[in-house]
Design an enzyme around this catalytic site. Structure first.
Site, mmCIF file in Angstrom:
data_model
loop_
_atom_site.group_PDB
_atom_site.id
_atom_site.type_symbol
_atom_site.label_atom_id
_atom_site.label_comp_id
_atom_site.label_asym_id
_atom_site.label_seq_id
_atom_site.Cartn_x
_atom_site.Cartn_y
_atom_site.Cartn_z
ATOM 1 N N GLU A 75 -9.625 7.336 4.131
ATOM 2 C CA GLU A 75 -10.539 6.467 4.855
ATOM 3 C C GLU A 75 -9.821 5.137 5.036
ATOM 4 O O GLU A 75 -8.926 4.793 4.270
ATOM 5 C CB GLU A 75 -11.840 6.265 4.075
ATOM 6 C CG GLU A 75 -11.829 5.129 3.047
ATOM 7 C CD GLU A 75 -10.856 5.316 1.902
ATOM 8 O OE1 GLU A 75 -10.586 6.486 1.551
ATOM 9 O OE2 GLU A 75 -10.355 4.321 1.363
ATOM 10 N N LYS A 131 0.812 -1.228 0.000
ATOM 11 C CA LYS A 131 0.000 0.000 0.000
ATOM 12 C C LYS A 131 0.841 1.273 0.000
ATOM 13 O O LYS A 131 0.439 2.293 -0.540
ATOM 14 C CB LYS A 131 -0.956 0.006 1.188
ATOM 15 C CG LYS A 131 -2.126 -0.939 0.988
ATOM 16 C CD LYS A 131 -3.269 -0.618 1.905
ATOM 17 C CE LYS A 131 -4.475 -1.470 1.577
ATOM 18 N NZ LYS A 131 -4.282 -2.887 1.991
ATOM 19 N N SER A 169 1.446 -9.833 -1.235
ATOM 20 C CA SER A 169 1.138 -8.416 -1.010
ATOM 21 C C SER A 169 1.534 -7.885 0.361
ATOM 22 O O SER A 169 1.825 -6.704 0.510
ATOM 23 C CB SER A 169 -0.353 -8.160 -1.252
ATOM 24 O OG SER A 169 -1.141 -8.999 -0.433
#
Ligand SMILES: *Cc1c(COP(=O)(O)O)cnc(C)c1O
Length: 393
Positions: A111, A89, A377
């Site tokens: 968010e 991310k 990931s």
């Protein structure tokens, strides 16, 4: 590129920008500027410098010897779990904060559901000395306490969303409202390839560093940039978009997206969007989403917080529609078993999201020479409680 977004923000029939009129100026400012800014040489230089020195890129492409023996193929792991903050991310949050600076923004909002995107955002805001407000459903704040505290340690303000189910959807609404009220000084960092155009394209471009590195690393190790398969889990779809990006036009590379089946695709407790979803509008774009006959969004379920999303990014809806990407799914149990298996075979405890991508290997018939890349990931540290509660190890 055949699968690229068009100038209106569509991938085939999916995408676009379905937003309230009040948000139009903010999104329009981004749309008019994002390509010029992010393709600029000085931007690219700053972006790649931080990816190298701060995130720790390039992440290794690791040959998983014992996993390869078990599944009778040449399996490589793209180690996004080794990124700073523990997942892919941060590639996107670094890109977006550099963009926000160049747009003259002073504040960042985001968010978050499970808190991973909130932590990645709070991290880069601390790095850049920017004010950070993260909206999070009150229920999620209780469920994900360590991530709430991480964000606070990093200096972010975490605001509870107390409407609706008090989860991700409600946090998104609050963040949108904030953005409408503070259009000129605030940038909204969205964490996946979702939201109105240009977010899906922008996030995919930032995450495409994953497949860019894969091409180079495979060329070094096997003599050409093309694997036979790339596997990636799909929540909103940003790690998958990044892992597929530079292979989309290479039709001989099999691309596989893995969704969370939860307790089973037909159990009523699932997040397998391509299996269950229909076209509709979610968070500002037309895409596939899980919904009732009369268009109410169905609450998704997965043991993995990062895959617990009722839709997928429009790029994936299009890749599913065209058949370019094959979508499969793994249940909670299958993913948990795969997480333990990877821990035992390779000494790597994966995020439960990433374990879904490992869990489907037995659904494929590989040739022994097939080169298979799994995009790992994230790492499993954040999921320790879930592993412990599951208990079968
Ligand atoms: C958030 C997250 C995901 C799901 O998000 P995508 O946008 O689909 O990549 C997957 N894996 C990890 C480790 C995550 O933190």
């Amino acid at each position: 590129m055949k699968y690229e977004v068009d100038h209106r923000g569509y991938y085939g029939q999916f995408g676009g920008a379905y937003i309230p009129e009040m948000l139009y100026p903010n999104v329009e400012e981004l749309r008019n500027n994002y390509l010029n800014i992010i393709t600029d040489e000085s931007f690219q230089k700053a972006f790649h410098q931080l990816l190298k020195d701060y995130v720790g890129r390039p992440t290794p492409l690791f040959f998983a010897n014992r996993l390869s023996e078990k599944y009778k193929a040449k399996i490589y792991l793209k180690r996004e779990d080794l990124c700073h903050t523990g997942a892919h991310k941060v590639n996107n949050t670094i890109g977006q904060i550099l963009l926000a600076q160049r747009l003259g923004k002073k504040k960042i909002i985001a968010e978050t559901g499970a808190g991973q995107h909130g932590v990645a955002t709070a991290t880069v805001c601390a790095l850049m000395g920017m004010e950070c407000v993260v909206y999070m459903g009150q229920v999620d704040m209780e469920r994900q306490r360590p991530n709430v505290e991480r964000m606070r340690i990093l200096g972010a303000k975490v605001v509870p969303a107390t409407s609706g189910n008090m989860t991700l959807k409600d946090a998104t609404n609050e963040a949108m409202r904030h953005w409408i009220n503070n259009p000129s000084d605030t940038h909204y960092i969205i964490g996946s390839v979702v939201g109105p155009h240009p977010y899906p394209d922008m996030v995919a471009r930032f995450q495409s560093v994953i497949s860019d590195e894969m091409r180079k690393q495979l060329t070094e190790t096997i003599g050409n940039p093309f694997p036979d398969y790339v596997f990636a889990c799909v929540g909103g779809g940003s790690n998958a978009a990044g892992a597929f990006y530079h292979y989309l036009d290479s039709e001989h590379v099999n691309l596989v997206g893995v969704e969370a089946a939860g307790k089973g695709v037909s159990s009523g407790e699932s997040a397998a969007t391509t299996a269950l979803g229909k076209p509709g509008v979610l968070h500002g774009s037309k895409t596939l989403l899980m919904q009732t006959e009369d268009g109410q969004v169905v609450e998704p379920y997965s043991i993995s917080a990062g895959l617990d999303y009722p839709g997928i990014g429009p790029i994936h809806a299009h890749l599913f529609d065209t058949g370019r990407v094959k979508f499969v799914s793994a249940t909670d149990d299958e993913a948990m078993n795969a997480g333990i298996e990877l821990s035992r075979l390779e000494g790597i405890i994966p995020a439960i999201e990433s374990a879904h991508a490992v869990a489907v290997l037995n659904q494929f018939e590989f040739d022994p020479d097939d080169v298979v890349v799994i995009n790992l990931s994230g790492r499993g540290d954040k999921d320790l409680e879930t592993y412990i509660r599951w208990g079968k190890y």
